[in-house]
Enzyme design. Structure first.
Site, PDB file in Angstrom:
ATOM      1  N   ASN A 196       2.113  14.445  -6.988  1.00  0.00           N
ATOM      2  CA  ASN A 196       2.854  14.651  -6.322  1.00  0.00           C
ATOM      3  C   ASN A 196       3.537  12.889  -6.856  1.00  0.00           C
ATOM      4  OD1 ASN A 196       1.373  12.357  -5.450  1.00  0.00           O
ATOM      5  ND2 ASN A 196       0.737  13.233  -3.409  1.00  0.00           N
ATOM      6  N   ARG A 216      -0.212   1.169  -1.661  1.00  0.00           N
ATOM      7  CA  ARG A 216      -1.351   1.056  -0.277  1.00  0.00           C
ATOM      8  C   ARG A 216      -1.553   0.016  -0.415  1.00  0.00           C
ATOM      9  NH1 ARG A 216      -2.205   5.687  -1.862  1.00  0.00           N
ATOM     10  NH2 ARG A 216      -3.452   6.743  -2.320  1.00  0.00           N
ATOM     11  N   GLN A 221      -5.210   3.108   8.018  1.00  0.00           N
ATOM     12  CA  GLN A 221      -4.214   4.643   8.010  1.00  0.00           C
ATOM     13  C   GLN A 221      -5.409   5.574   9.171  1.00  0.00           C
ATOM     14  OE1 GLN A 221      -1.429   4.605   4.396  1.00  0.00           O
ATOM     15  NE2 GLN A 221      -2.630   5.887   4.323  1.00  0.00           N
ATOM     16  N   HIS A 260       2.235   7.129   6.505  1.00  0.00           N
ATOM     17  CA  HIS A 260       2.519   7.680   5.588  1.00  0.00           C
ATOM     18  C   HIS A 260       2.724   8.724   4.491  1.00  0.00           C
ATOM     19  CE1 HIS A 260      -0.737   7.044   1.476  1.00  0.00           C
ATOM     20  NE2 HIS A 260       0.712   7.795   0.621  1.00  0.00           N
TER      21      HIS A 260
END
Length: 383
Positions: free
Chosen positions: A151, A289, A318, A337
Site C-alpha cells: 500500500n 504512526r 486505534q 486510519h
C-alpha cells in the site's frame, strides 16, 4: 512504479523450515496439518456488500475463507480485539497464525505471546508491524511478516492530498458549504500555493521516495532525512536533497511529512523540543504512526499557532478514543486510519497474505523484504 492489478475474484479463486533461533516455536507447517488461523479486521457492516473487492473487512476476510477451509484449516475472523473477555483473547491459547492490519490492529503484547503456546506466525495484511511486541516475538521464536510494498502508492498519494488540503486551507471551506456559510476571507487569509515551498520528509523509504517523486512537478524545494542516503540516480529522479541532521532540516521546512516506522527510538520523537525547532506555522502530515508524536505537544503547538496545520490518519491507540484531543484541536485535517486501505491496496495485501500463507503451509521462505522478525532477529528498520 508499475503495480499489477489483482481482482478480488482471482484472490478468492486462486518460513523457512527448521531454524536455530530459538527452538521453542520453529516456523514450520507440515503438509496436511490443520492450522487455526485468526484474522482481526475492521467490521464493514452495510458497506461490505457494496464492492466485491472490499476484502479487508471482517465480512469478506481477505477473500481467503473458502480456500483455507477447503484445505482443512480453521479460519476465525473478528473485530473484537480489546480486553480480557474479547473474542480474540478466547483464541489466543490455540491459534497457529494471527493476521491483523494496521487499520484495526490486534495488539500482540508479550503477555499474549506467552499465552499463545501454538502460535508460529504473525502476519500483517499491509505495512507496519509495530502493533506487535517485536522483541517478545523474536525471543519466542516467532516469525513476523508483512506485505511489503502493498500500500505504499496508496499512502504516498494520501500524503500528497493532505499537504494540499492543509496548504490551501480546504477543511474550513468545506465546513462553510456544509453549514450554509460563505466567507471567502475566512479561508483565503491562510491559504497558500505549494509551489516554491520547502517540503521535508522524515524517512525516505518506499513511501517517502514515492511522495518525493509526486511532489517534484509542483516545483517545491525537496529535502529528506533518513538513516540511509539515496543513490545519486534516485536523488536526481526525485530532485530531493539529503540532510543528514534532522535538527538542520526541520527549521528549513514549510511542510514536514513523517515517514519513519515506529520504534523505541522514534516513539514520542516529535516532542515539545523537536516541534520547537520547526518554523512557526509549519504544516505537518503524519501517516506513519500516531505514537511518533507527543500527543499533548502537538495539541499545544497547534493551539498556539506554532504548528499551522496538522493532518494524518494515525492515532494512538486505534481506534481513537472519543475524547482524543486531536479530534478537537484547531486547524486539523484528521481522518480514521484509511490511507493504506484503498480497494487497490486491499487487493494487493490480500493477495500477498494468501501467498505467504501458501508458502507457510509448504514450509517455504517468504520474499526476503517481507520479514520483520525471522530466526530471532528484527528487520533493520526496527532495530
Amino acid at each position: 512504479m508499475a503495480m499489477r492489478r489483482v481482482t478480488g475474484a482471482a484472490i478468492r479463486a486462486c518460513v523457512s523450515s527448521s531454524s536455530s533461533v530459538p527452538l521453542a516455536r520453529q516456523f514450520h507447517a507440515s503438509s496436511g496439518d490443520s492450522k487455526k488461523i485468526v484474522g482481526v479486521f475492521y467490521k464493514a457492516n452495510e458497506y461490505a456488500s457494496k464492492n466485491p473487492n472490499f476484502l479487508g473487512c471482517v465480512e469478506n476476510a481477505l477473500g481467503i475463507r473458502s480456500w483455507l477451509e477447503s484445505q482443512g484449516h480453521q479460519y476465525v475472523v473478528t473485530d473484537d480485539k480489546e480486553g480480557p473477555d474479547c473474542e480474540l483473547e478466547k483464541h489466543i491459547p490455540d491459534l497457529h497464525v494471527l493476521i491483523s492490519t494496521p487499520f484495526h490492529p490486534a495488539y500482540v503484547t508479550a503477555e499474549r505471546i506467552k499465552k499463545a503456546k501454538n502460535l508460529q506466525l504473525l502476519l500483517t495484511a499491509g505495512i507496519g508491524s509495530d502493533h506487535i511486541d517485536l522483541q517478545a516475538a523474536a525471543a519466542a521464536g516467532l516469525t513476523v511478516a508483512e506485505v511489503t510494498g502493498s500500500n505504499v502508492v496508496s499512502v504516498a498519494e494520501d500524503e500528497l492530498m493532505r499537504i494540499l488540503i492543509l496548504m490551501r486551507n480546504f477543511v474550513p471551506g468545506y465546513n462553510q458549504v456544509v453549514n450554509g456559510e460563505w466567507n471567502v476571507a475566512g479561508i483565503a487569509y491562510r491559504a497558500y500555493d505549494l509551489e516554491g515551498k520547502t517540503v521535508g520528509t522524515v524517512g525516505a523509504g518506499r513511501i517517502g521516495k514515492l511522495l518525493l517523486q509526486r511532489l517534484k512537478p509542483f516545483g517545491c524545494n525537496l529535502l529528506y532525512h533518513d538513516r540511509l542516503q539515496m543513490g545519486p540516480e534516485m536523488e536526481k529522479e526525485t530532485g530531493a536533497k539529503y540532510v543528514e541532521s534532522l535538527d538542520e532540516m526541520l527549521p528549513k521546512c514549510d511542510v514536514v511529512v513523517v515517514n519513519t516506522p515506529l520504534t523505541e527510538k522514534t516513539r514520542g520523537m516529535f516532542n515539545r523540543e523537536m516541534i520547537g525547532k520547526m518554523k512557526k506555522g509549519v504544516l505537518i502530515v503524519n501517516n506513519a504512526r500516531g505514537a511518533i508524536m507527543d500527543r499533548q505537544a502537538v495539541v499545544e503547538a497547534v493551539e498556539s499557532g506554532h504548528i499551522g496545520g496538522y493532518s494524518g490518519d494515525v492515532w494512538d491507540p486505534q481506534p481513537a478514543l472519543k475524547d482524543h484531543p486531536w479530534r478537537y484541536m484547531p486547524n486539523q485535517a484528521m481522518t480514521p486510519h484509511i490511507s493504506g486501505t484503498t480497494i487497490d491496496a486491499q487487493l494487493r495485501y490480500a493477495a500477498g497474505t494468501k501467498d505467504m500463507l501458501e508458502k507457510y503451509f509448504k514450509g517455504e521462505d517468504f520474499p526476503a523484504q517481507n520479514y520483520i522478525v525471522k530466526d530471532g532477529e528484527l528487520a533493520p528498520q526496527y532495530r
